[in-house]
Design an enzyme around this catalytic site. Structure first.
Site, short mmCIF file in Angstrom:
data_model
loop_
_atom_site.label_atom_id
_atom_site.label_comp_id
_atom_site.label_asym_id
_atom_site.label_seq_id
_atom_site.Cartn_x
_atom_site.Cartn_y
_atom_site.Cartn_z
N GLU A 193 -33.27 -76.81 6.63
CA GLU A 193 -34.27 -76.19 5.77
C GLU A 193 -35.53 -77.06 5.69
OE1 GLU A 193 -33.93 -73.22 5.21
OE2 GLU A 193 -31.79 -73.05 5.61
N HIS A 224 -42.66 -76.93 9.06
CA HIS A 224 -43.44 -75.89 9.75
C HIS A 224 -44.47 -75.29 8.80
CE1 HIS A 224 -42.84 -72.38 12.91
NE2 HIS A 224 -43.97 -73.01 13.09
ZN LIG Z 1 -33.24 -71.34 9.56
#
Ligand SMILES: [Zn+2]
Length: 672
Positions: free
Chosen positions: A462, A468
């Site tokens: 996670e 990202h």
């Molecule tokens: Zn994922």
């Protein structure tokens, strides 16, 4: 009284004022946001001005400002800390939000402007990012049917709504099958089962209203039973019931539904101008074409099958040593595999956990991000939506990057699973907006909280998604952070898991919470070795399902999906003792909705990429190689959907991903 969701947020980092927001504020804030967005979209569509990128696309990007802000808070709370009021509002909102998005894609005047921009794109002087955003907007409209008129448009609507009905029926039939079937166990049938499985079987019995323990076809009950029960006849009976879900010739039979779904999907693809449903589905993905998907799956298939066949021989010898003649059967695999695992790789979870404290693993996560990207984390004391949620400011060289919220413990008000979401996404249009990124997990609370290795992996996974979002550096929110193709979105998350496997990370951070001692070397080795165990089996059952999914959606829809499934498996040369991970009559990924239809491959696709991407670091001899990390940030973590995923990967790696690193990681290479 002003609604705090609609007033300016003037606290630190413009965080939502969680201490002021009440549940009753959400519905009116959504109404205001939807009204504002509708008015803005109408103004764009009806404007007499000559369409420009600014007055169409950039205006659309800003049309939902209030709605985005309200939805960002609400959907996070509804998932992480639900109440009856939030549940009720979720149900109210679902049709409203979907009607709003259809209204946009069905708006002919709006589409005409987008189409005009698209046709004249060469002369608009667009940046590369703007051209990409325009392309994606147009694609979204076209794929929803914006180019269709009259009878064709009506037929598409009818097909879509029939598909929605069939998808729901398919899921409900599986649920009904899972509810009705169960197998009662006598006390002596509990032989060999671990305590947690016995407790679950008793609880299931109580739920079914029978006196003793039962096995149902729920994965969490049946898999441990198949792993641990020495009673072969019972294993066979349970296994056969499990794989027959949805194909029992009763009211809940899914075979005809599957056939109708495939036929309608083919029609939908043809209406939209695609050769097949697979061509339609794969167009926005990195894979692009059915041929690319097949090629990848087959390259993994051959070595996986060889490894599975070699493992089957070992397991069959164990079966024979138990005095049972004949071949190894599907209901034997998990049982003998578990025995073998125990002998070869046993890991004492209870002894391991004290080394994996939550605080230590968060520190490990942050430390890796610091070594790779120079990020620093400072705990914040700000109002949160729940006492368990914690916030950090993320900076680099003194510069604000993001606010990161971690909400790690299971509770009744939280959905199961783990996920990452952005309460606010990064973008620069209008003004520089830095993100608020949330990681939600369901770890058991304790004092101190200790994780399993799987939990630690989830934490890293996670956090990879969070990077990202946090490192995103684009102008338009439409392509920010994780707004990328489905078969690309798991790359950053699965890639980040690899740093947990770098021995020096656990050596530095996996310290016993009481004694402070480092994890014993033998325990660390067993832990890291266990990852490759029984991967021949896992890969074969997965790839078989993915190949059947692909075959269903390429070319003409099969009149008899079960026959098609049998043909695909025969052609693959499916090992005798392994079946598909999900057979057609209960393959919910493919038939309960569109999400993973002709997309089941994407799990494997992402794994191929994350293994190959991590190999880029390994090849330098330094898992934290700064130059490779800089390329990862520049071309993948900061880029969002600003360029096609294949271009981003190519820039990062200098070539497209190969399967070798995955085969090596799964322990399949020596069998190739
Ligand atoms: Zn994922």
């Amino acid at each position: 009284m002003t609604n705090p969701l609609l007033a300016p947020w003037e606290g630190p980092f413009e965080l939502p004022p969680f201490d002021a927001i009440r549940d009753a504020d959400f519905a009116p804030a959504f109404d205001a946001g939807l009204a504002e967005a509708r008015a803005a979209v109408a103004a764009i569509a009806d404007s007499a001005e000559i369409p420009s990128f600014a007055n169409v696309i950039e205006a659309l990007e800003q049309a939902e400002a209030t709605l985005d802000r309200v939805a960002g808070v609400f959907y996070n709370l509804a998932g992480a800390d639900s109440t009856d009021a939030r549940e009720a509002l979720m149900r109210d909102l679902a049709p409203k939000m979907s009607a709003f998005s259809s209204e946009i894609t069905n708006n002919k005047a709006l589409f005409a402007k987008i189409e005009a921009l698209w046709q004249g794109r060469e002369s608009l002087g667009l940046t590369a990012e703007q051209a990409r955003v325009l392309e994606l907007y147009r694609q979204m409209f076209v794929r929803s049917g914006a180019l269709l008129e009259g009878a064709e448009a009506e037929r598409l609507t009818a097909v879509k709504s029939r598909l929605a009905v069939l998808g729901t029926e398919f899921s409900q039939n599986i649920l009904a099958e899972e509810r009705t079937w169960f197998m009662e166990l006598a006390e002596e049938d509990l032989e060999g089962l671990p305590d947690f499985a016995i407790a679950a079987a008793r609880a299931a019995g109580a739920e079914k209203g029978v006196v003793g323990p039962v096995i149902t076809t729920s994965r969490s009950l049946i898999v441990p039973f198949l792993q641990f029960s020495p009673r072969r006849a019972l294993r066979e009976k349970a296994y056969e019931a499990w794989v027959a879900r949805g194909a029992n010739g009763n009211d809940h039979d899914n075979r005809a539904i599957a056939a109708e779904i495939l036929k309608l999907r083919e029609e939908r693809a043809h209406l939209l101008g695609y050769a097949s449903f697979a061509d339609f589905k794969l167009e926005p993905e990195m894979a692009k074409t059915p041929a690319a998907v097949r090629d990848l799956l087959l390259r993994v298939w051959a070595p996986a099958r060889a490894k599975a066949e070699a493992d089957a021989k070992v397991l069959e010898a164990m079966l024979h040593a138990d005095g049972i003649a004949g071949p190894l059967e599907p209901w034997d695999w998990r049982y003998y595999s578990e025995k073998r695992r125990k002998a070869e790789h046993d890991l004492d979870e209870a002894a391991l956990k004290p080394y994996l404290g939550l605080e230590a693993m968060i520190a490990a996560c942050f430390d890796c991000a610091n070594r790779l990207f120079g990020l620093e984390f400072r705990a914040l004391d700000v109002p949160m939506y729940h006492p368990d949620a914690r916030a950090w400011e993320v900076t680099r060289q003194g510069q604000h990057i993001a606010v990161f919220i971690g909400d790690y413990f299971a509770r009744g008000s939280k959905r199961s699973g783990a996920w990452c979401s952005a309460m606010r996404s990064q973008k620069r249009l209008g003004r520089d907006v830095r993100p608020i990124v949330v990681n939600i997990c369901n770890f058991a609370k304790g004092d101190p909280a200790l994780l399993s290795y799987d939990d630690a992996r989830t934490l890293f996974h996670e956090f990879g998604h969070a990077l990202h979002q946090m490192l995103s550096d684009v102008t338009y929110g439409f392509i920010s952070g994780t707004s990328v193709a489905r078969d690309f979105v798991e790359l950053p998350s699965q890639l980040y898991e690899h740093w947990l496997e770098v021995p020096e990370v656990l050596e530095a951070h996996a310290k016993h919470w009481q004694t402070g001692e480092a994890m014993p070397a033998d325990m660390l080795r067993r832990l890291l070795d266990a990852g490759t165990y029984d991967q021949g089996f896992a890969t074969v059952e997965f790839v078989a399902s993915a190949m059947v999914d692909l075959a269903f959606h390429e070319g003409a829809a099969p009149a008899d999906p079960m026959q098609k499934q049998a043909e695909v498996l025969a052609e693959l040369g499916m090992p005798h003792a392994i079946r598909m991970r999900h057979a057609t009559p209960h393959f919910a990924h493919v038939f309960s909705g569109d999400g993973y239809s002709s997309g089941y491959y994407s799990y494997m696709w992402s794994e191929v990429m994350d293994a190959d991407a991590f190999a880029a670091f390994e090849e330098t001899g330094d898992a934290f190689d700064p130059e490779t990390a800089a390329r990862l940030e520049r071309f993948i973590l900061s880029a969002g959907g600003s360029r096609p995923p294949e271009d981003l990967y190519l820039e990062f790696r200098g070539r497209m991903p190969g399967v070798e690193a995955l085969l090596k990681g799964r322990g399949l290479l020596d069998a190739a």
